[in-house]
Write an enzyme that holds these catalytic residues in place. Structure first.
Site, PDB file in Angstrom:
ATOM      1  N   TRP A 232       0.926  -1.317   0.092  1.00 11.93           N
ATOM      2  CA  TRP A 232      -0.055  -0.006  -0.107  1.00 11.93           C
ATOM      3  C   TRP A 232       1.055   1.252   0.046  1.00 11.93           C
ATOM      4  O   TRP A 232       1.919   1.331   0.732  1.00 11.93           O
ATOM      5  CB  TRP A 232      -0.903  -0.114   1.166  1.00 11.93           C
ATOM      6  CG  TRP A 232      -1.603   1.371   1.430  1.00 11.93           C
ATOM      7  CD1 TRP A 232      -2.529   1.977   0.543  1.00 11.93           C
ATOM      8  CD2 TRP A 232      -1.194   2.444   2.377  1.00 11.93           C
ATOM      9  NE1 TRP A 232      -2.784   3.075   0.900  1.00 11.93           N
ATOM     10  CE2 TRP A 232      -1.991   3.630   1.844  1.00 11.93           C
ATOM     11  CE3 TRP A 232      -0.023   2.627   3.183  1.00 11.93           C
ATOM     12  CZ2 TRP A 232      -1.943   4.517   2.656  1.00 11.93           C
ATOM     13  CZ3 TRP A 232      -0.062   4.033   3.802  1.00 11.93           C
ATOM     14  CH2 TRP A 232      -0.867   4.774   3.359  1.00 11.93           C
TER      15      TRP A 232
ATOM     16  N   GLU B 277      -3.131  -3.017  -2.187  1.00  9.45           N
ATOM     17  CA  GLU B 277      -4.098  -2.212  -1.542  1.00  9.45           C
ATOM     18  C   GLU B 277      -4.499  -0.955  -2.153  1.00  9.45           C
ATOM     19  O   GLU B 277      -3.592  -0.200  -2.314  1.00  9.45           O
ATOM     20  CB  GLU B 277      -3.907  -2.162  -0.179  1.00  9.45           C
ATOM     21  CG  GLU B 277      -4.907  -1.525   0.878  1.00  9.45           C
ATOM     22  CD  GLU B 277      -4.268  -1.346   2.255  1.00  9.45           C
ATOM     23  OE1 GLU B 277      -3.464  -2.003   2.546  1.00  9.45           O
ATOM     24  OE2 GLU B 277      -5.039  -0.615   2.780  1.00  9.45           O
TER      25      GLU B 277
ATOM     26  N   LYS C 193      -6.730   2.667  -2.166  1.00  8.88           N
ATOM     27  CA  LYS C 193      -7.538   3.670  -1.468  1.00  8.88           C
ATOM     28  C   LYS C 193      -7.985   4.866  -1.970  1.00  8.88           C
ATOM     29  O   LYS C 193      -7.668   5.386  -3.154  1.00  8.88           O
ATOM     30  CB  LYS C 193      -6.132   4.314  -0.452  1.00  8.88           C
ATOM     31  CG  LYS C 193      -6.809   5.167   0.596  1.00  8.88           C
ATOM     32  CD  LYS C 193      -5.513   5.415   1.779  1.00  8.88           C
ATOM     33  CE  LYS C 193      -6.292   6.080   2.995  1.00  8.88           C
ATOM     34  NZ  LYS C 193      -5.404   6.364   4.234  1.00  8.88           N
TER      35      LYS C 193
ATOM     36  N   ASP D 246      -9.240  -2.904   1.675  1.00 11.20           N
ATOM     37  CA  ASP D 246      -9.195  -2.114   2.952  1.00 11.20           C
ATOM     38  C   ASP D 246     -10.886  -1.690   3.211  1.00 11.20           C
ATOM     39  O   ASP D 246     -11.093  -0.622   2.379  1.00 11.20           O
ATOM     40  CB  ASP D 246      -8.089  -0.956   3.070  1.00 11.20           C
ATOM     41  CG  ASP D 246      -8.291  -0.544   4.644  1.00 11.20           C
ATOM     42  OD1 ASP D 246      -9.236  -0.019   4.997  1.00 11.20           O
ATOM     43  OD2 ASP D 246      -6.960  -0.573   5.152  1.00 11.20           O
TER      44      ASP D 246
ATOM     45  N   HIS E 123     -11.435   2.046   2.803  1.00 13.33           N
ATOM     46  CA  HIS E 123     -10.958   2.846   1.729  1.00 13.33           C
ATOM     47  C   HIS E 123     -11.820   2.921   0.507  1.00 13.33           C
ATOM     48  O   HIS E 123     -11.637   3.149  -0.669  1.00 13.33           O
ATOM     49  CB  HIS E 123      -9.754   2.296   1.203  1.00 13.33           C
ATOM     50  CG  HIS E 123      -8.481   2.407   2.170  1.00 13.33           C
ATOM     51  ND1 HIS E 123      -7.330   1.780   1.712  1.00 13.33           N
ATOM     52  CD2 HIS E 123      -8.451   2.911   3.188  1.00 13.33           C
ATOM     53  CE1 HIS E 123      -6.314   2.185   2.878  1.00 13.33           C
ATOM     54  NE2 HIS E 123      -7.385   2.845   3.643  1.00 13.33           N
TER      55      HIS E 123
ATOM     56  N   HIS F 204      -8.313  -5.956   4.525  1.00 18.04           N
ATOM     57  CA  HIS F 204      -7.765  -5.244   5.834  1.00 18.04           C
ATOM     58  C   HIS F 204      -9.193  -4.709   6.284  1.00 18.04           C
ATOM     59  O   HIS F 204      -9.730  -3.827   5.590  1.00 18.04           O
ATOM     60  CB  HIS F 204      -7.181  -3.832   5.427  1.00 18.04           C
ATOM     61  CG  HIS F 204      -5.600  -4.090   5.358  1.00 18.04           C
ATOM     62  ND1 HIS F 204      -4.674  -2.984   5.249  1.00 18.04           N
ATOM     63  CD2 HIS F 204      -4.913  -5.236   5.835  1.00 18.04           C
ATOM     64  CE1 HIS F 204      -3.518  -3.397   5.297  1.00 18.04           C
ATOM     65  NE2 HIS F 204      -3.364  -4.872   5.806  1.00 18.04           N
TER      66      HIS F 204
ATOM     67  N   ASP G 108     -12.532   9.562   7.540  1.00 16.73           N
ATOM     68  CA  ASP G 108     -11.252   8.850   7.989  1.00 16.73           C
ATOM     69  C   ASP G 108     -11.526   7.544   8.097  1.00 16.73           C
ATOM     70  O   ASP G 108     -12.505   6.916   8.236  1.00 16.73           O
ATOM     71  CB  ASP G 108     -11.085   9.539   9.635  1.00 16.73           C
ATOM     72  CG  ASP G 108      -9.699   9.082   9.925  1.00 16.73           C
ATOM     73  OD1 ASP G 108      -8.720   8.661   9.108  1.00 16.73           O
ATOM     74  OD2 ASP G 108      -9.615   9.208  11.043  1.00 16.73           O
TER      75      ASP G 108
ATOM     76  N   ASP H 154      -9.686   3.589   9.380  1.00 18.91           N
ATOM     77  CA  ASP H 154      -8.885   3.067  10.495  1.00 18.91           C
ATOM     78  C   ASP H 154      -9.234   3.124  11.869  1.00 18.91           C
ATOM     79  O   ASP H 154      -8.523   3.219  12.730  1.00 18.91           O
ATOM     80  CB  ASP H 154      -7.440   3.684  10.205  1.00 18.91           C
ATOM     81  CG  ASP H 154      -6.840   3.257   8.890  1.00 18.91           C
ATOM     82  OD1 ASP H 154      -6.734   1.991   8.410  1.00 18.91           O
ATOM     83  OD2 ASP H 154      -6.471   4.345   8.342  1.00 18.91           O
TER      84      ASP H 154
ATOM     85  N   ASP I 217      -6.922  -3.838  10.162  1.00 23.58           N
ATOM     86  CA  ASP I 217      -6.119  -2.569   9.948  1.00 23.58           C
ATOM     87  C   ASP I 217      -6.696  -1.490  10.563  1.00 23.58           C
ATOM     88  O   ASP I 217      -7.856  -0.852   9.891  1.00 23.58           O
ATOM     89  CB  ASP I 217      -5.789  -2.573   8.423  1.00 23.58           C
ATOM     90  CG  ASP I 217      -5.066  -1.338   8.377  1.00 23.58           C
ATOM     91  OD1 ASP I 217      -4.423  -0.732   9.156  1.00 23.58           O
ATOM     92  OD2 ASP I 217      -5.143  -0.688   7.072  1.00 23.58           O
TER      93      ASP I 217
END
Ligand code: RNT
Ligand code: ZN
Length: 418
Positions: free
Chosen positions: A185, A226, A228, A259, A262, A286, A294, A296, A326
């Site tokens: 990533w 990965e 995003k 992810d 993402h 992930h 945002d 994570d 993640d």
């Protein structure tokens, strides 16, 4: 028979009436390995040098006391987390979570010697390890560009890092008897509208081809890529977008990583699994939680997670998905973050494993009204009792109890770190 046993047995009987085999569900859940992400324990700082800490590309907020300051402390914290998460799991590292640095050797020169104690630890615990190049938090991430940087010297630096992480992954896989996932990533992107979106993508594609030029036995190492949508500071364009990486993976025989934080907030990765796994052999996840702009955040049992787990289970994908977590939250106890998120993902899987087939049958008969009624009815089935039983059988504390151990550890170990 204890009260709890009586309750479990009657719950099992209730599921039985609906055609659900609780014992089978418990066995299946016990066979799912999660990749526990070590970077929640050190706020994605790594242990190379304080100067590099979060200088760009990855953002963690919060200053909860007790952050791990070296690999020994991180492993000590992981030991506790792994004790509180039922089942057997792997641990995933970032390429800067070194145990040892050697004079004059930067991230582009790392070898297994920088990570040897992780290997010894994993051997002793009989667990697998993953590792990912860290294309961020380093002065060579220039203008938010690494593999897509126009300067060939900068690209070469990062290509060497990508290659050496794959080699370290190969050693992990060979020595631990379980393939290591090596996830690529890159934060590369632009805060404002780029005048040229094509050139960086071409450079990134060529650089990735260089990283992957050497064939490594998939029994030891598997490459994943990965995407995003955007990151803070790179809002307008991410070089490694979803389309870029989906097609890169498809054309190069790489594994796509999804992810879950993402994508656009209303997009659900759960819906994408059957689309991609109809044509690809495997995917890496992930598992993360986006909140507005945002990603994570610590995962919780919400609709997105339930759909993801449900699609993985209902389509028989548990053997074709590599599950990695993640997220990183530095405003709460970091060990609790691991434990809460991992257990929540397991709960989502359990709910899916305990799903009765009646809604599917209604759908086959085009009775969409009954399908909705039955889907809603399934939501209040007593899966919590089955979860408690799973924790008991795996010898870990229940949801209401595990914080006691974490609080005690906070007092005895974490408090001394600041
Ligand atoms: C960041 C990406 C990436 C990182 C790790 C630390 O948005 O999700 O996977 O979380 O590389
Ligand atoms: Zn990720």
């Amino acid at each position: 028979m204890s009260n709890n046993e009586t309750i479990f047995n009657s719950v099992k009987a209730r599921y039985g009436e609906l055609g659900v085999d609780v014992e089978k569900a418990l066995d299946k859940l016990g066979s799912v390995t999660l990749g526990i992400h070590a970077w929640q324990g050190d706020d994605v700082r790594g242990f190379e040098s304080d100067a590099f800490t979060l200088t760009g590309g990855c953002l963690v907020t919060g200053n909860y006391p007790g952050c791990a300051r070296n690999a020994d402390e991180l492993r000590q914290d992981l030991d506790l987390a792994l004790r509180l998460i039922p089942g057997r799991h792997k641990v995933g590292l970032q390429g800067h979570q070194v145990d040892k640095m050697f004079p004059g050797v930067d991230r582009d020169g790392f070898t297994i010697d920088n990570f040897r104690s992780w290997l010894d630890w994993a051997k002793e615990k009989k667990i697998g390890m993953d590792i990912a190049p860290a294309f961020y938090g380093h002065p060579k991430l220039d203008h938010n560009l690494s593999l897509a940087h126009p300067d060939p010297a900068i690209r070469e630096f990062w290509i060497r890092h990508g290659i050496n992480m794959r080699k370290i992954g190969e050693v992990f896989g060979k020595e631990l008897g379980m393939p290591a996932i090596v996830n690529f990533w890159m934060p590369d992107g632009f805060k404002d509208t780029p005048a040229d979106r094509l050139a960086p993508r071409q450079l990134m594609m060529e650089a990735l081809d260089r990283c992957f030029a050497e064939k490594i036995d998939p029994a030891y190492e598997r490459d994943t890529v990965e995407q995003k949508l955007f990151g803070i500071g790179v809002e307008s364009c991410t070089v490694g977008s979803h389309e870029f990486f989906m097609l890169y993976a498809a054309t190069r025989g790489k594994i796509l990583c999804f992810d879950t934080g993402h994508f656009h907030p209303t997009e659900q990765v759960g819906d994408k699994l059957s689309a991609v796994l109809s044509m690809m052999k495997e995917v890496f996840l992930h598992v993360s939680r986006g909140v507005r702009w945002d990603s994570d955040h610590v995962i919780v049992v919400n609709d997105d997670l339930l759909l993801l787990a449900r699609e993985a289970v209902a389509n028989g994908y548990l053997d074709r998905i590599h599950f990695g977590l993640d997220y990183f939250d530095a405003t709460i106890n970091r060990i609790a973050a691991w434990v809460i998120g991992a257990r929540d993902f397991q709960k989502a899987l359990l709910i899916a494993l305990l799903e009765p087939s009646c809604a599917k049958e209604a759908e086959k008969a085009f009775d969409f009204t009954s399908r909705l009624a039955l889907q809603e009815a399934s939501k209040t089935l007593p899966w919590g009792v089955v979860w408690d039983e799973f924790c008991k059988r795996k010898d870990v504390p229940s949801d209401f109890d595990f914080m006691k151990e974490i609080k005690a550890y906070e007092k005895s170990v974490l408090a001394a770190r600041n």
